[in-house]
Write an enzyme that holds these catalytic residues in place. Structure first.
Site, PDB file in Angstrom:
ATOM      1  N   ASP A 135      38.656  52.418  95.905  1.00 39.24           N
ATOM      2  CA  ASP A 135      39.527  51.673  94.995  1.00 39.24           C
ATOM      3  C   ASP A 135      39.393  52.191  93.565  1.00 39.24           C
ATOM      4  O   ASP A 135      39.073  51.457  92.639  1.00 39.24           O
ATOM      5  CB  ASP A 135      39.187  50.180  95.063  1.00 39.24           C
ATOM      6  CG  ASP A 135      40.184  49.334  94.281  1.00 39.24           C
ATOM      7  OD1 ASP A 135      41.338  49.761  94.140  1.00 39.24           O
ATOM      8  OD2 ASP A 135      39.781  48.249  93.801  1.00 39.24           O
TER       9      ASP A 135
ATOM     10  N   ASN B 146      28.343  53.865  99.383  1.00 43.28           N
ATOM     11  CA  ASN B 146      28.869  52.585  98.932  1.00 43.28           C
ATOM     12  C   ASN B 146      29.799  52.008  99.982  1.00 43.28           C
ATOM     13  O   ASN B 146      30.769  52.648 100.405  1.00 43.28           O
ATOM     14  CB  ASN B 146      29.652  52.737  97.623  1.00 43.28           C
ATOM     15  CG  ASN B 146      30.199  51.399  97.145  1.00 43.28           C
ATOM     16  OD1 ASN B 146      29.466  50.550  96.663  1.00 43.28           O
ATOM     17  ND2 ASN B 146      31.514  51.196  97.289  1.00 43.28           N
ATOM     18  N   GLU B 147      29.472  50.805 100.423  1.00 40.56           N
ATOM     19  CA  GLU B 147      30.290  50.009 101.334  1.00 40.56           C
ATOM     20  C   GLU B 147      30.693  50.754 102.606  1.00 40.56           C
ATOM     21  O   GLU B 147      31.869  50.749 103.000  1.00 40.56           O
ATOM     22  CB  GLU B 147      31.521  49.458 100.618  1.00 40.56           C
ATOM     23  CG  GLU B 147      31.166  48.474  99.510  1.00 40.56           C
ATOM     24  CD  GLU B 147      32.374  47.742  98.942  1.00 40.56           C
ATOM     25  OE1 GLU B 147      33.513  48.182  99.201  1.00 40.56           O
ATOM     26  OE2 GLU B 147      32.176  46.724  98.254  1.00 40.56           O
TER      27      GLU B 147
ATOM     28  N   TYR C 156      31.885  39.191  96.902  1.00 36.84           N
ATOM     29  CA  TYR C 156      32.987  38.708  96.075  1.00 36.84           C
ATOM     30  C   TYR C 156      33.432  37.306  96.500  1.00 36.84           C
ATOM     31  O   TYR C 156      34.627  37.026  96.597  1.00 36.84           O
ATOM     32  CB  TYR C 156      34.159  39.694  96.149  1.00 36.84           C
ATOM     33  CG  TYR C 156      33.863  41.003  95.448  1.00 36.84           C
ATOM     34  CD1 TYR C 156      34.090  41.153  94.086  1.00 36.84           C
ATOM     35  CD2 TYR C 156      33.337  42.078  96.142  1.00 36.84           C
ATOM     36  CE1 TYR C 156      33.816  42.342  93.436  1.00 36.84           C
ATOM     37  CE2 TYR C 156      33.055  43.274  95.516  1.00 36.84           C
ATOM     38  CZ  TYR C 156      33.297  43.402  94.154  1.00 36.84           C
ATOM     39  OH  TYR C 156      33.015  44.586  93.518  1.00 36.84           O
TER      40      TYR C 156
ATOM     41  N   TYR D  60      37.742  37.563  96.672  1.00 47.83           N
ATOM     42  CA  TYR D  60      38.415  37.943  97.912  1.00 47.83           C
ATOM     43  C   TYR D  60      38.244  36.882  98.993  1.00 47.83           C
ATOM     44  O   TYR D  60      39.048  36.800  99.919  1.00 47.83           O
ATOM     45  CB  TYR D  60      37.877  39.281  98.415  1.00 47.83           C
ATOM     46  CG  TYR D  60      38.153  40.434  97.478  1.00 47.83           C
ATOM     47  CD1 TYR D  60      39.453  40.761  97.104  1.00 47.83           C
ATOM     48  CD2 TYR D  60      37.115  41.198  96.955  1.00 47.83           C
ATOM     49  CE1 TYR D  60      39.709  41.806  96.244  1.00 47.83           C
ATOM     50  CE2 TYR D  60      37.361  42.255  96.095  1.00 47.83           C
ATOM     51  CZ  TYR D  60      38.664  42.556  95.738  1.00 47.83           C
ATOM     52  OH  TYR D  60      38.915  43.599  94.879  1.00 47.83           O
TER      53      TYR D  60
ATOM     54  N   GLU E 268      27.282  44.505  93.375  1.00 46.59           N
ATOM     55  CA  GLU E 268      28.637  44.242  92.880  1.00 46.59           C
ATOM     56  C   GLU E 268      28.955  42.765  93.042  1.00 46.59           C
ATOM     57  O   GLU E 268      28.688  42.178  94.087  1.00 46.59           O
ATOM     58  CB  GLU E 268      29.695  45.060  93.644  1.00 46.59           C
ATOM     59  CG  GLU E 268      29.707  46.546  93.361  1.00 46.59           C
ATOM     60  CD  GLU E 268      30.868  47.255  94.066  1.00 46.59           C
ATOM     61  OE1 GLU E 268      31.869  46.567  94.395  1.00 46.59           O
ATOM     62  OE2 GLU E 268      30.764  48.472  94.281  1.00 46.59           O
TER      63      GLU E 268
END
Length: 684
Positions: free
Chosen positions: A247, A496-497, A552, A556, A588
């Site tokens: 993103d 990451n993720e 999040y 989200y 995050e």
């Protein structure tokens, strides 16, 4: 196989084969006939390209396969040829080394207008592009901004007259994502990976005082076997489009500096410094690599130039009495001066700054110099208007000033290695860094969304596979090789993720974790877990030293319902702590906010909601004894690809893209200044 010059030794042969042969899955050496009787064990292949060790049988087979070509090649004139190098040491001016910067304006063209072989002559184009900078936002033509494929840069350079007898190196700090470099008509380097340096030895192609032409091809293409990954689609009208799962905008170009630099014929080519503390004494283990066997001397100088330790030899342990450790917020650096000596003469010298400090894990604590450390800071991006991902010293200084103002003591290089100048600055100013590879987007579960709809498997022969992992491993090697001596770097983050809850995740990641530990046993290893991966279904968390969570709740999930979001966060933190009993860094958490949008209610996208969101998360963090830090996503707003959920990019920054504070920035400043690197408690 491409002819580029003569090869004197079997090791030169292997280097040339390595540089000019297509590598595929481990164990296969594509380019030799498939019926070659010895293709695996006898090759000396270990699964690590950099560790390729040829056997006598392999060399015999190669000669048999290539036949008279080697004989012809050996008979060519004995001229030094350029060789691709993965550099370790950052170019520096010393008493034996010089450098010339090649930043500035370069001629520029896309592949559509550059012609089939743009390196064979002057680039016929009216366009010029700034270096360092991404090219995407420099021009008003959307065809350039949206271009997928190769673009071309070109300029001339001149070797200084005083470099006669020296090796001449051409170094690129980063070219995103793939590069081909030509000196005049000669291909001298190829590199895949957009955020780490590479260089070419061009000594045999240029002479002291001579001018030459540099042409650089740059490709922004991402596939299932690149890091980061992506896919390319072709519309009915032939237009190509790059799709990717990360993103942030896929900026491309020569984003960091280009330099011409000299080194002596026999030179220092690697330095590794690891440190420890024994009471008030600093322990410094150093290893100095040289291009050929040579006598080495090392000296340690304090900040004022006073010599505090010295030794003879390339592998030494030095002791610094009454050492001043490197600490967060209180940086102290020493210089390791490595020298090649020939009798009384110093023939090469290189200075490597370093700090004496330790990092470690104790139970649920993260330790720096044996003391618990609490991370406050951000995931950031290298992202500024017009420049894209181009490095800019002015933004570097201002960003660090804003981090000091807000009370941040750390940041993660999300989602790729940052410019070396950034880590040098962090070293000098005592900012702690989590250093991350560009492995973002290894997650096809996002195709199914948070609802968990069916999607392609993330790890499979047709998606992210052994070739992907090989590229990932090389990214780790290059990251550690470049950044291993930075005291600010306290942890490696290798992804990451990723889809760490899917089948195949453990088989993919376990070798990469083992590789990272072999390359650097002195630092913890981490990855940042996506929301799909919970403490119930994650398959790789036990391999790592610390749990890093990207969460999040309230954005989200449970959007606009912060009471529910806070409950979810409490449950998650408790679950991870009880199952894994490791420190937890919330790597995050964040909510988008449009500057100037306000409401008296919990209204997403307002500045007030962003503030309330952060406060709800902080209450949950403070209730968990396992949480060792909080990194807000993001430091500043940044550009993304187009999407209905993005309003001129991602707006989760607590500063705008031009670095103006939102309401949340002031609240974070109040909290973080009060914490001062200390673990908070709900009782505070």
């Amino acid at each position: 196989m491409r002819r580029t010059g003569w090869l004197e030794t079997s090791h030169d042969l292997v280097d040339r084969l390595h540089a000019n042969t297509v590598w595929s899955m481990p164990g296969n050496f594509v380019g030799l006939p498939t019926d070659c009787p010895q293709r695996d064990e006898r090759l000396g292949w270990t699964g690590d390209i950099n560790a390729f060790a040829p056997t006598a049988a392999f060399l015999h087979d190669v000669r048999g396969v290539l036949g008279s070509w080697l004989d012809d090649l050996a008979a060519e004139q004995r001229r030094s040829v350029p060789r691709r190098r993965t550099p370790v040491l950052k170019p520096r001016c010393t008493a034996t080394r010089e450098l010339v910067g090649l930043d500035g304006l370069w001629r520029f063209a896309t592949s559509a207008s550059a012609g089939p072989q743009p390196w064979t002559g002057p680039l016929d184009t009216p366009l010029e592009a700034a270096v360092p900078a991404s090219y995407n936002d420099l021009f008003t033509d959307s065809a350039i901004r949206d271009h997928v494929g190769w673009v071309w840069y070109q300029r001339t350079a001149r070797v200084p007259r005083g470099w006669a007898g020296e090796r001449v190196m051409l170094r690129f700090d980063a070219v995103t994502h793939e590069a081909k470099v030509y000196v005049d008509e000669h291909l001298v380097a190829e590199h895949v990976g957009g955020y780490t340096p590479f260089e070419a030895d061009i000594t045999g192609l240029v002479g002291a005082g001579e001018e030459f032409r540099v042409t650089v091809g740059v490709s922004n293409e991402l596939t299932n076997v690149t890091i980061p990954p992506g896919t390319i689609t072709v519309a009915q009208d032939g237009r190509r489009a790059q799709k990717y799962l990360h993103d942030f905008y896929n900026y491309a170009g020569i984003a960091r500096s280009v330099r011409l630099h000299s080194v002596p014929a026999v030179h220092i080519d690697d330095i590794t410094v690891t440190t420890g503390l024994d009471g008030t004494t600093g322990i410094v283990d150093c290893s100095v690599g040289t291009s050929t066997s040579a006598a080495v001397r090392v000296r340690v100088l304090d900040a004022d130039g006073t010599q505090v330790a010295t030794a003879e030899g390339a592998e030494k342990t030095l002791r610094i009495d009454d050492v001043t450790p490197w600490r967060p917020g209180a940086a102290h650096l020493y210089d390791l001066v490595a020298e090649i000596v020939d009798g009384d003469e110093v023939t090469d010298t290189y200075t490597q700054p370093f700090g004496v400090r330790t990092v470690g894990i104790r139970g649920r604590e993260f330790l720096i110099n044996g003391e618990p450390f609490y991370f406050t800071g951000f995931g950031k991006h290298e992202d500024t208007p017009v420049r894209g991902k181009g490095h800019d010293d002015a933004y570097l200084v201002h960003d660090f000033q804003l981090m000091e103002w807000i009370g941040a003591n750390s940041f993660r290089t999300s989602h790729y290695p940052y410019a070396e100048e950034v880590l040098d600055f962090a070293d000098r100013h005592g900012i702690v860094v989590i250093d991350e590879t560009a492995a973002v987007g290894l997650n096809l579960a996002v195709e199914g969304g948070l609802a968990g709809r069916p999607h392609r498997p993330t790890f499979s022969p047709d998606t992210f596979n052994d070739d992907t992992r090989a590229a990932h491993a090389q990214a780790i090697r290059e990251l550690v090789a470049r950044d291993k001596n930075h005291p600010s770097v306290v942890m490696w983050c290798i992804a990451n993720e990723p889809s760490s809850h899917e089948d195949g995740a453990r088989e993919y990641f376990e070798p990469l974790v083992e590789l990272t530990r072999r390359l650097d046993p002195s630092r913890p290893v981490s990855y940042a877990a996506v929301m799909f991966a919970t403490y119930r279904n994650d398959r790789i968390a036990d391999l790592f030293d610390i749990v890093c969570l990207n969460r999040y709740y309230g954005w989200y999930v449970a959007t606009g319902d912060l009471a529910t979001a806070e409950t979810y966060m409490d449950m998650e933190l408790r679950g991870w702590a009880e199952k894994f009993d490791k420190p937890i860094l919330v790597s995050e958490y964040g909510a988008d906010a449009l500057p100037g949008l306000h409401s008296v209610w919990d209204m997403p996208w307002t500045e007030e909601y962003q503030l309330a969101y952060l406060q709800a998360n902080h209450r949950a963090f403070d209730r968990s004894e396992a949480v060792v830090g909080e990194h807000v996503w993001n430091f500043a707003d940044f550009q993304t690809s187009n999407g209905i959920h993005r309003v001129d990019g991602n707006r989760k920054g607590v500063f705008t893209r031009d670095r103006r504070p939102k309401t949340a920035a002031h609240a974070l400043r109040s909290r973080w200044k009060r914490l001062a690197g200390r673990k908070p408690s709900w009782r505070d």
